[in-house]
Design an enzyme around this catalytic site. Sequence first.
Site, PDB file in Angstrom:
ATOM      1  N   GLY B  69      -0.771  -4.123  -2.368  1.00 40.25           N
ATOM      2  CA  GLY B  69      -0.086  -2.941  -2.444  1.00 40.25           C
ATOM      3  C   GLY B  69      -0.832  -2.053  -3.540  1.00 40.25           C
ATOM      4  O   GLY B  69      -1.953  -2.229  -3.811  1.00 40.25           O
ATOM      5  N   SER B  70      -0.028  -1.133  -4.278  1.00 34.84           N
ATOM      6  CA  SER B  70      -0.657  -0.112  -5.159  1.00 34.84           C
ATOM      7  C   SER B  70      -1.319  -0.752  -6.224  1.00 34.84           C
ATOM      8  O   SER B  70      -0.601  -1.486  -6.768  1.00 34.84           O
ATOM      9  CB  SER B  70       0.509   0.939  -5.327  1.00 34.84           C
ATOM     10  N   THR B  71      -2.220   0.095  -6.811  1.00 36.27           N
ATOM     11  CA  THR B  71      -2.931  -0.129  -7.988  1.00 36.27           C
ATOM     12  C   THR B  71      -2.304  -0.241  -9.106  1.00 36.27           C
ATOM     13  O   THR B  71      -2.453  -0.513 -10.141  1.00 36.27           O
ATOM     14  CB  THR B  71      -4.206   0.459  -8.215  1.00 36.27           C
TER      15      THR B  71
END
Lengths: 396, 140
Positions: B69-71
Amino acid sequence: MHLTPSEERILNGEQGYVLQKAMEILAALGDIYDVDRLIPVKSTQIAGVSYKNIGEAGLEWISGLSGKVKVPSVLNPAGLDRVRWRELSISEEFAAKQDEVIRAYESLGILPWCTCTPYEIRTDLAKPGDHLAWSESSAVAYANSVIGARTNREGGPSALAAALIGTTPNYGYHLDRNRLPSIAIRVEGRLSGADYGAFGYIAGAIAGSGVPIFSLESVPTNDERKALGAAMAASGAVALHYIAGTAPLPPTLPRPHLDQDTRDIVERITIEHAEIKEVYQTHQCDPDLIAIGCPHCSAAVLARLRDLLAGKTVTKEFWIFTSGIMRDRHPDLVAGIESSGAKVICDTCMVVSPLCERFRCMMVSSGKALAYVPQMCGSDAVLGSIEDCVRSAVAP
Amino acid sequence: MSTSNSMSTMIAGHPVSKGVASGEILISETPISFLGGIDPNTGEIVEKNHPKKGVSIAGRVFLFPHGKGSTVGSYIIYSLKKNGVAPCAMINLTSETIVAVGAIISDIPLVDRLKEDPFTVFHDGDLVEVDGTRGHVTWK
């Protein structure tokens, strides 16, 4: 990864906690990607700026840092226009938090330019062959593909670590062997303007994280390549592309890579002109906001908009996003555009700001915005050329 | 703390984030997205359809394959730590950037690439010590 004695000393904490953490991040990436060494970077561009995205936790971490960056460093777009946020209905609370984030970065010596197009502000940030640590995916694509510099797509903390230490792990797009084309795509028919965004929207999904090389019947301008790269980084994870016959060219490798042209290209595809035109048709809604500037508008696009809007009055919200520096450099263009009732909004964009959440349908000229607006802003999006956008904005 | 006389209780691996901590193992067989998958205020797993939805990772040695997923997930790990509900240590099959960076900025010990399959040798509730400086896990 091999560290020099001075890098080892930083890792051991001899230059304080912040640099130790920064070096730990670079060393961990080095380990994960099986890297030989750290290499110096010319500049960094740091994501993790919009308070809408990083929240209280991100603000807290950045606020706890101290020291100074070693190389010129700039920021990604923020969640608001730092000058005119009040008139755009941003809350006091959000503005205060956003200001804290930017000031925390600024105290580290980072230039508070919040933009996805730093290469249009200062050309010395990225020259051909320079190694960089940039975050924003369209800026990464432009630096790699149009300038011929070399950067991976960094996360916020890893770009910040590179800024504080002045180096980045030597892997990915820093290495010749990862910069060879892996997929050849031929496009039928001539493209212009927003067509490149529509084409990138399709090509990114096809290329994934590969390196496409395109055969085109038209020669794109730098603004068109910017739109192409941005769209492919949004619908796919393309960080580097080539246009056949146009510089920068793919690297040539010594033996045994002499047969790279046939061996590394695993797929050849043709995209028909009709498929590109279809991108304009498949997304349809009645726009209540027209938004241009994803990535941020260049001076050339601002001039084009001024000309198209001359003597006209907008009947809908028409927002044009660019960097604050561009606004300061071209007050005549901004004044010309705004005399139509359109707004030139800086330091932010439709994707990272809470500004755009109250609209139902956004008309955009960008394949990247077309890909992101529905998930990031909760509104529908429709693609049009810059001329279409102006036509819709001034329609009675 | 001693591992000198009982090599069989120590599994060697790879250091990712420094520090030493002990706690009970909590296993997630599936990769974790910290942004959206873990509640930063409570440490609870909130990912839709996750087999351990509702279970808290606070204070545990959290074993999962890798992040996804997102950083922004790195900052969520930092948030968990600030809120006092972070795992005391983490073990991955192979760490990727999001979790590695999150662990480092939050001072949470993290090891990966153990010599034995951690999903076979460990069970929920096992009491272990994770040494993220030297890169190994020891049964307590």
